[in-house]
Design an enzyme around this catalytic site. Structure first.
Site, PDB file in Angstrom:
ATOM      1  N   ARG A  34       0.797  -1.172  -0.127  1.00 28.68           N
ATOM      2  CA  ARG A  34      -0.029   0.166  -0.158  1.00 28.68           C
ATOM      3  C   ARG A  34       1.094   1.247  -0.011  1.00 28.68           C
ATOM      4  NH1 ARG A  34      -4.892  -1.475  -1.546  1.00 28.68           N
ATOM      5  NH2 ARG A  34      -6.191  -0.052  -0.349  1.00 28.68           N
ATOM      6  N   GLU A  37      -3.977   7.234  -5.907  1.00 27.46           N
ATOM      7  CA  GLU A  37      -4.122   6.419  -7.199  1.00 27.46           C
ATOM      8  C   GLU A  37      -5.298   7.017  -8.038  1.00 27.46           C
ATOM      9  OE1 GLU A  37      -3.673   2.414  -6.203  1.00 27.46           O
ATOM     10  OE2 GLU A  37      -1.511   2.595  -5.639  1.00 27.46           O
ATOM     11  N   HIS A  44       0.024  -0.348  -9.705  1.00 24.93           N
ATOM     12  CA  HIS A  44      -0.587  -1.054  -8.919  1.00 24.93           C
ATOM     13  C   HIS A  44      -1.108  -2.351  -9.537  1.00 24.93           C
ATOM     14  CE1 HIS A  44      -3.265  -1.128  -4.848  1.00 24.93           C
ATOM     15  NE2 HIS A  44      -2.907  -2.326  -5.285  1.00 24.93           N
TER      16      HIS A  44
END
Length: 322
Positions: A238, A267, A286
């Site tokens: 994260r 994000e 990601h």
């Protein structure tokens, strides 16, 4: 019987046939809510009994837009984008999918980021394409013989990362994880140490912890300052675990060697994020969890949690227990 609705916030998969097949006997309709659509009015119109969500924020306002909501399921592990307390206050189950098998993909991605940074692959590629040839003094590559891996958090993914780094010749694995039993550490052949000690010793620091109020910026300026100038940071967990500004400054100043970053605090990542301009830093979007296999497993497992609640059962991976 009137069909019930399952809303999908921030849809990002090619199709939802997998979810539909799991929920086929429960007379539900699946309704994706596009990222550009405002969540609250869309959910008020749908009145869903379940929400499937990826990265979009599910706060109290979003939850209260759904008077008949029974369950929220996060496609993945982290649930920091869901207001767990508010959902609990309304008796709404929140579940995640911690066991969809992505430890293979995530650990592979962590190793790929490490190797790309360690071997300076993108910069070598760019220089060759520009017609440049030969490794100059600015492209020094540190020795990793008998290297030390440091894991911040060590569940299934961390253990798989450790296994793969050992295959690369790393001889020690240090772990900072208050939830890892001593016996489990011993069986896995890892050394439990305090986080500050890990930061001072490890050649590569790989993060695999959940994002909580306690772990936010766990890798802060002070701890980055403890690292060796040859160290590499890898984050496939994260974004909020790392103080991005402090990490970028250390990279620009040459106080650490490099970083491989798959996750960011915001994000999609902002164009002014300092890590995008830091030297010897590899970034991705990601994507560590992704493969065709893991997507199908993730969709199936998430839908099963919805199915359990609609069948008046508790979800298997219930995270906001009351």
């Amino acid at each position: 019987m009137t069909s019930q609705t399952i809303a999908i916030l921030e849809p990002g998969y090619a199709a939802y046939d997998t979810e539909a097949s799991v929920l086929a006997k429960q007379d539900v309709q699946i309704a994706p809510v596009a990222p550009e659509t405002e969540a609250v009015p869309a959910l008020q119109a749908l009145d869903p009994v379940g929400i499937l969500v990826r990265e979009r924020t599910v706060d109290a306002t979003v939850i209260d837009a759904c008077p008949n909501l029974k369950v929220i399921v996060r496609y993945g592990v982290g649930v920091d984008n869901v207001d767990l307390e508010h959902a609990r206050s309304r008796g709404i189950f929140v579940a995640n999918v911690p066991d969809y098998g992505a430890e293979i993909e995530v650990s592979e991605h962590a190793v790929a980021l490490y190797l790309s940074v360690q071997r300076r692959i993108p910069s070598r590629d760019a220089e060759v394409r520009r017609g440049e040839w030969g490794i100059g003094q600015s492209a020094v590559i540190p020795n990793r013989e008998n290297g030390v891996l440091g894991l911040i958090g060590c569940g299934k993914i961390g253990l798989e990362v450790a296994r793969k780094f050992r295959a690369l010749g790393f001889t020690r694995v240090l772990v900072s994880d208050p939830y890892m039993p001593q016996e489990a550490a011993r069986m896995a052949g890892v050394e439990q140490v305090q986080l500050d000690e890990l930061c001072g010793i490890a050649d590569v620091i790989s993060l695999h912890a959940p994002l909580t109020s306690e772990t936010r910026h766990i890798l802060n300026a002070e701890r980055i300052g403890m690292m060796k100038p040859t160290s590499i940071v890898v984050n496939v967990s994260r974004g909020g675990l790392v103080d991005e500004t402090a990490l970028a400054e250390a990279l620009h100043d040459g106080r650490i060697f490099g970083a491989g970053i798959d996750v960011f605090e915001q994000e999609p990542v902002s164009r002014d994020n300092p890590l995008l301009y830091a030297p010897n830093t590899i970034v991705s979007d990601h994507a560590a969890w992704y493969s065709e296999r893991s997507v199908v497993m993730l969709q199936r497992c998430a839908a099963r949690e919805i199915s359990k609640v609609l069948s008046d059962e508790q979800p298997e991976h219930w995270v906001n227990k009351w």
